[in-house]
Design a protein around this motif. Structure first.
Motif, PDB file in Angstrom:
ATOM      1  N   MET A 239      -1.851   3.376  10.856  1.00 47.82           N
ATOM      2  CA  MET A 239      -1.962   2.179   9.911  1.00 47.82           C
ATOM      3  C   MET A 239      -1.808   2.747   8.358  1.00 47.82           C
ATOM      4  SD  MET A 239      -4.531  -0.610   9.898  1.00 47.82           S
ATOM      5  CE  MET A 239      -4.884  -2.011   8.488  1.00 47.82           C
ATOM      6  N   THR A 240      -1.194   2.116   7.361  1.00 44.88           N
ATOM      7  CA  THR A 240      -0.982   2.691   6.196  1.00 44.88           C
ATOM      8  C   THR A 240      -2.404   1.798   5.349  1.00 44.88           C
ATOM      9  OG1 THR A 240       0.105   0.437   5.529  1.00 44.88           O
ATOM     10  CG2 THR A 240       1.520   2.317   6.122  1.00 44.88           C
ATOM     11  N   ASP A 241      -2.657   2.436   4.405  1.00 46.95           N
ATOM     12  CA  ASP A 241      -4.091   2.085   3.586  1.00 46.95           C
ATOM     13  C   ASP A 241      -3.800   0.573   3.174  1.00 46.95           C
ATOM     14  OD1 ASP A 241      -4.099   4.893   1.424  1.00 46.95           O
ATOM     15  OD2 ASP A 241      -4.584   4.666   3.615  1.00 46.95           O
ATOM     16  N   VAL A 242      -4.930  -0.175   3.314  1.00 54.48           N
ATOM     17  CA  VAL A 242      -4.965  -1.690   3.211  1.00 54.48           C
ATOM     18  C   VAL A 242      -5.340  -1.795   1.766  1.00 54.48           C
ATOM     19  CG1 VAL A 242      -5.983  -3.737   3.825  1.00 54.48           C
ATOM     20  CG2 VAL A 242      -5.368  -2.085   5.379  1.00 54.48           C
ATOM     21  N   GLY A 243      -4.435  -2.580   1.169  1.00 50.57           N
ATOM     22  CA  GLY A 243      -4.627  -2.901  -0.328  1.00 50.57           C
ATOM     23  C   GLY A 243      -4.873  -4.408  -0.444  1.00 50.57           C
ATOM     24  N   SER A 244      -5.066  -4.820  -1.553  1.00 52.06           N
ATOM     25  CA  SER A 244      -5.759  -6.046  -1.890  1.00 52.06           C
ATOM     26  C   SER A 244      -4.721  -7.359  -1.869  1.00 52.06           C
ATOM     27  CB  SER A 244      -6.283  -6.201  -3.150  1.00 52.06           C
ATOM     28  OG  SER A 244      -5.345  -5.910  -4.290  1.00 52.06           O
ATOM     29  N   SER A 245      -3.251  -7.091  -1.643  1.00 53.37           N
ATOM     30  CA  SER A 245      -2.427  -8.169  -1.253  1.00 53.37           C
ATOM     31  C   SER A 245      -1.222  -7.507  -0.593  1.00 53.37           C
ATOM     32  CB  SER A 245      -1.761  -8.701  -2.790  1.00 53.37           C
ATOM     33  OG  SER A 245      -1.008  -7.774  -3.467  1.00 53.37           O
ATOM     34  N   LEU A 246      -0.326  -8.219  -0.122  1.00 52.10           N
ATOM     35  CA  LEU A 246       0.771  -7.914   0.707  1.00 52.10           C
ATOM     36  C   LEU A 246       1.670  -6.851  -0.192  1.00 52.10           C
ATOM     37  CD1 LEU A 246       1.908 -11.262   2.172  1.00 52.10           C
ATOM     38  CD2 LEU A 246       0.941  -9.300   3.309  1.00 52.10           C
ATOM     39  N   SER A 247       1.775  -7.009  -1.444  1.00 51.46           N
ATOM     40  CA  SER A 247       2.652  -6.205  -2.345  1.00 51.46           C
ATOM     41  C   SER A 247       2.100  -4.816  -2.163  1.00 51.46           C
ATOM     42  CB  SER A 247       2.846  -6.957  -3.930  1.00 51.46           C
ATOM     43  OG  SER A 247       1.684  -6.743  -4.503  1.00 51.46           O
ATOM     44  N   VAL A 248       0.691  -4.697  -2.141  1.00 50.05           N
ATOM     45  CA  VAL A 248      -0.010  -3.331  -2.170  1.00 50.05           C
ATOM     46  C   VAL A 248       0.132  -2.834  -0.743  1.00 50.05           C
ATOM     47  CG1 VAL A 248      -2.307  -2.266  -2.338  1.00 50.05           C
ATOM     48  CG2 VAL A 248      -1.717  -4.166  -4.010  1.00 50.05           C
ATOM     49  N   LEU A 249       0.206  -3.701   0.097  1.00 45.50           N
ATOM     50  CA  LEU A 249       0.708  -2.878   1.624  1.00 45.50           C
ATOM     51  C   LEU A 249       2.135  -2.490   1.492  1.00 45.50           C
ATOM     52  CD1 LEU A 249      -0.561  -5.787   3.880  1.00 45.50           C
ATOM     53  CD2 LEU A 249      -1.601  -3.441   3.321  1.00 45.50           C
ATOM     54  N   VAL A 250       3.216  -3.154   0.969  1.00 45.28           N
ATOM     55  CA  VAL A 250       4.308  -2.528   0.929  1.00 45.28           C
ATOM     56  C   VAL A 250       4.540  -1.258  -0.095  1.00 45.28           C
ATOM     57  CG1 VAL A 250       6.700  -3.039  -0.230  1.00 45.28           C
ATOM     58  CG2 VAL A 250       5.534  -4.757   1.022  1.00 45.28           C
ATOM     59  N   HIS A 251       3.584  -1.267  -1.018  1.00 47.08           N
ATOM     60  CA  HIS A 251       3.805   0.137  -1.889  1.00 47.08           C
ATOM     61  C   HIS A 251       3.015   1.212  -1.026  1.00 47.08           C
ATOM     62  CE1 HIS A 251       3.856   2.348  -5.447  1.00 47.08           C
ATOM     63  NE2 HIS A 251       2.618   2.604  -5.158  1.00 47.08           N
ATOM     64  N   ALA A 252       2.016   0.798  -0.127  1.00 50.89           N
ATOM     65  CA  ALA A 252       1.447   1.943   0.705  1.00 50.89           C
ATOM     66  C   ALA A 252       2.379   2.340   1.779  1.00 50.89           C
ATOM     67  CB  ALA A 252      -0.083   1.333   1.102  1.00 50.89           C
ATOM     68  N   ALA A 253       3.076   1.479   2.193  1.00 51.81           N
ATOM     69  CA  ALA A 253       4.155   1.854   3.496  1.00 51.81           C
ATOM     70  C   ALA A 253       5.219   2.649   2.652  1.00 51.81           C
ATOM     71  CB  ALA A 253       4.657   0.427   3.929  1.00 51.81           C
ATOM     72  N   ALA A 254       5.663   2.213   1.314  1.00 52.02           N
ATOM     73  CA  ALA A 254       6.715   2.943   0.852  1.00 52.02           C
ATOM     74  C   ALA A 254       6.273   4.518   0.347  1.00 52.02           C
ATOM     75  CB  ALA A 254       6.966   2.283  -0.551  1.00 52.02           C
ATOM     76  N   ARG A 255       4.959   4.622   0.052  1.00 51.65           N
ATOM     77  CA  ARG A 255       4.376   5.907  -0.143  1.00 51.65           C
ATOM     78  C   ARG A 255       4.303   6.755   1.265  1.00 51.65           C
ATOM     79  NH1 ARG A 255      -1.307   5.103  -1.010  1.00 51.65           N
ATOM     80  NH2 ARG A 255      -1.396   5.400   1.136  1.00 51.65           N
ATOM     81  N   ASP A 256       3.920   6.236   2.234  1.00 55.81           N
ATOM     82  CA  ASP A 256       3.833   7.019   3.408  1.00 55.81           C
ATOM     83  C   ASP A 256       4.918   7.058   4.296  1.00 55.81           C
ATOM     84  OD1 ASP A 256       1.123   7.077   2.746  1.00 55.81           O
ATOM     85  OD2 ASP A 256       0.415   5.558   3.960  1.00 55.81           O
TER      86      ASP A 256
ATOM     87  N   LEU B  60       1.395  -8.300   9.077  1.00 54.94           N
ATOM     88  CA  LEU B  60       1.045  -7.241  10.096  1.00 54.94           C
ATOM     89  C   LEU B  60       2.220  -6.250  10.120  1.00 54.94           C
ATOM     90  CD1 LEU B  60      -0.178  -9.108  13.414  1.00 54.94           C
ATOM     91  CD2 LEU B  60      -1.490  -8.214  11.250  1.00 54.94           C
ATOM     92  N   VAL B  61       3.255  -6.424   9.900  1.00 57.01           N
ATOM     93  CA  VAL B  61       4.387  -5.609   9.770  1.00 57.01           C
ATOM     94  C   VAL B  61       4.320  -4.776   8.621  1.00 57.01           C
ATOM     95  CG1 VAL B  61       6.858  -5.278   9.207  1.00 57.01           C
ATOM     96  CG2 VAL B  61       6.321  -6.842  10.953  1.00 57.01           C
ATOM     97  N   ALA B  62       3.744  -5.235   7.399  1.00 56.52           N
ATOM     98  CA  ALA B  62       3.471  -4.359   6.354  1.00 56.52           C
ATOM     99  C   ALA B  62       2.087  -3.596   6.199  1.00 56.52           C
ATOM    100  CB  ALA B  62       3.506  -5.494   5.143  1.00 56.52           C
ATOM    101  N   ALA B  63       1.342  -4.094   7.069  1.00 50.65           N
ATOM    102  CA  ALA B  63      -0.023  -3.461   7.143  1.00 50.65           C
ATOM    103  C   ALA B  63       0.020  -2.197   8.223  1.00 50.65           C
ATOM    104  CB  ALA B  63      -1.069  -4.295   7.902  1.00 50.65           C
ATOM    105  N   THR B  64       1.173  -2.259   8.762  1.00 48.61           N
ATOM    106  CA  THR B  64       1.347  -1.124   9.738  1.00 48.61           C
ATOM    107  C   THR B  64       2.579  -0.048   9.446  1.00 48.61           C
ATOM    108  OG1 THR B  64       2.695  -2.531  11.464  1.00 48.61           O
ATOM    109  CG2 THR B  64       0.125  -2.393  11.725  1.00 48.61           C
ATOM    110  N   GLY B  65       3.386  -0.969   8.736  1.00 52.84           N
ATOM    111  CA  GLY B  65       4.626   0.038   8.010  1.00 52.84           C
ATOM    112  C   GLY B  65       5.717  -0.154   9.305  1.00 52.84           C
ATOM    113  N   ALA B  66       5.540  -1.299  10.127  1.00 48.47           N
ATOM    114  CA  ALA B  66       6.784  -1.490  11.232  1.00 48.47           C
ATOM    115  C   ALA B  66       8.080  -1.919  10.574  1.00 48.47           C
ATOM    116  CB  ALA B  66       6.082  -2.457  12.260  1.00 48.47           C
ATOM    117  N   CYS B  67       8.795  -2.650  11.401  1.00 50.07           N
ATOM    118  CA  CYS B  67      10.105  -3.087  10.925  1.00 50.07           C
ATOM    119  C   CYS B  67      10.258  -4.665  11.229  1.00 50.07           C
ATOM    120  CB  CYS B  67      11.244  -2.244  11.562  1.00 50.07           C
ATOM    121  SG  CYS B  67      12.853  -2.952  10.806  1.00 50.07           S
TER     122      CYS B  67
END
Length: 518
Positions: free
Chosen positions: A1-18, A204-211
């Protein structure tokens, strides 16, 4: 699971980083990795800033499922704006009400109208090559204003904070097995404008980095083909989807296509409305999958309970509360908690009858826009108005919805809203709206009307009148005409009395006309 941020856009950024090169979105011919999606979200955030939108401004998004919807909503969140998802089926009066009530500064929608209700309209999300605005982390801030029928006849904006949305993601992902894993390909045919599709789907897709495998609009044949081609492994669904897929197999005279589509499916779930037992059984026997049923509401972001939480897949059962959500079944007359003040023990109400579902958790909304009215009480509890009982295993079963709301394919229809429209017809003296069981949508809208002296009214005429102001799922599918409607002691039309008269049964098919079923 990617780092959890404070909004969906932060989750996208974390998934992009990882996982920059990992697939993030498949939408028709469009395929984006997390790095590409994140870059596009940056450009849209900069586009909003270039238009002069300020922190906390509301941006309404009325687009079909697709990359543009994600870009418009995620870009708004990254710019510190509040997203107001709008049902694509809304008529102009419904859209104008939401825009006016929310005080939206901008509407992103299809079409070429320059403005609606004085609100500027953009045909697609704005973009700019400048750096996105720097927005401070504020988990408790308002992120999504989701309009849903509450306790009044007009839709109300449920205030969903970034923290509440995040909490529900974490609660869902603590179930075993989790509804989404990093290697999943998740079918998102549920509308993103609904919090189920938005948070229990893409969240949940963004929080896990799924597709996410996005489908713009539901077509049962096409979606089965997409599932087989893309090897979909996870499906957040609703009863009408499973019913339609089974109907396709029936029409084909073979379950081969159905089984091919579900061959890679690891987990399938259903929510938004009760899943009929025959559909649950048919999916297990014919598609080879167990459908895990759940229960939720917009005000809970949205998941409250699931059979995944108990590990027992049963028909007509919503299981137990997801980890981190407290649930009580309270006396429906007194609205008092159990005497010991603790959460109801398994089976407490199995013999005594159903109780009202009350919930508490970090996933609850902050009340209704704009002042937080009717939110959780001082101790954090929220009354859902739904009735349930616990069986001998402690698993929950819903027995009724809110007394007046009609749940059509998972969408709330509030009778007062429909009645206001019906009462505006020159032939209608008075109207009442109740729900009737429907095998396809869970419930359907029935209008009971009293006509003005000497007036006549056809079903299609009344439906056309309603369709001019209401989304299709709110339009009555049947009409019953009475000489006069029953009233309570306070003078209000008694919908309960109409139910007692048998008008909420599904064993007749009324049309409109004179007194009685027409």
């Amino acid at each position: 699971m990617t780092d959890v941020g404070s909004s969906l856009s932060v989750l996208v950024h974390a998934a992009a980083r990882d996982r920059a090169d990992a697939p993030a979105v498949v939408a028709g011919e469009q395929r984006l990795g997390w790095g590409e999606l994140d870059a596009q979200v940056d450009r849209v955030a900069a586009g909003y800033a270039a238009r002069g939108l300020a922190l906390g401004d509301r941006v309404a998004v009325q687009l079909p499922n697709g990359v543009d919807w994600l870009r418009a909503a995620l870009g708004a969140l990254r710019a510190g704006l509040v997203v107001v998802p709008v049902n694509t089926a809304y008529t102009d009066p419904e859209l104008e009400y939401v825009l006016t009530d929310s005080g939206a500064a901008l509407l992103v929608a299809t079409g070429d109208r320059p403005q609606v209700a004085g609100v500027p309209v953009l045909a697609g999300p704005p973009t700019d090559d400048a750096a996105p605005p720097a927005v401070p982390e504020a988990p408790g801030s308002l992120a999504v204003l989701a309009y849903t029928s509450g306790t009044t006849g007009r839709p109300r904006g449920a205030m969903l904070s970034a923290a509440a949305l995040q909490a529900n993601q974490e609660q869902c992902l603590r179930m075993d097995p989790p509804p989404v894993r990093p290697d999943d390909r998740v079918l998102l045919v549920l509308p993103l404008f609904h919090v189920y599709g938005l948070n229990a789907g893409f969240g949940l897709v963004a929080a896990t980095g799924a597709c996410a495998v996005l489908v713009e609009s539901f077509d049962p044949v096409t979606s089965l083909e997409v599932m087989a081609r893309e090897e979909v492994t996870a499906i957040p669904g609703a009863p009408p989807l499973y019913q339609a897929w089974l109907a396709v197999a029936d029409a084909a005279g073979s379950d081969t296509g159905l089984r091919r589509a579900f061959a890679a499916v690891r987990i399938a779930s259903s929510g938004a409305a009760p899943l009929p037992e025959d559909v649950w059984t048919a999916m297990r026997e014919r598609a080879g999958v167990a459908v895990w049923e759940g229960y939720g509401l917009t005000e809970a972001c949205p998941v409250v309970a699931s059979t995944l939480a108990t590990g027992r897949a049963k028909p007509n059962c919503i299981g137990g509360p997801v980890p981190g959500v407290e649930l009580q079944l309270r006396d429906t007359a007194l609205h008092e908690p159990p005497e010991d003040g603790e959460v109801s023990a398994p089976g407490d109400l199995a013999e005594d009858g159903p109780g009202e579902v009350w919930i508490r958790g970090a996933n609850l909304f902050s009340g209704y826009w704009p002042d937080g009215a009717d939110g959780p009480d001082a101790e954090g509890w929220l009354a859902t108005g739904d009735l349930a009982y616990a069986d001998e295993d402690g698993d929950l079963h819903l027995v009724d919805r809110r007394s007046d709301l009609v749940l059509v394919s998972g969408f709330n229809v509030y009778p007062a809203e429909v009645e206001r429209v019906l009462d505006a017809h020159p032939a209608v003296a008075e109207s009442a709206v109740i729900g009737v069981p429907d095998a396809r949508t869970g419930a359907a809208v029935r209008a009971v009307v009293a006509l003005r002296p000497g007036a006549r009214l056809g079903l299609e005429e009344l439906r056309e009148h309603a369709a001019a102001s209401l989304a299709r799922y709110k339009v009555p599918t049947s009409v019953h005409v009475l000489a006069a409607l029953p009233h309570s002691l306070t003078g209000k039309v008694s919908r309960a009395r109409l139910r007692e008269l048998g008008l909420a049964r599904a064993d007749d098919e009324p049309t409109a006309g004179g007194d009685g079923d027409r």
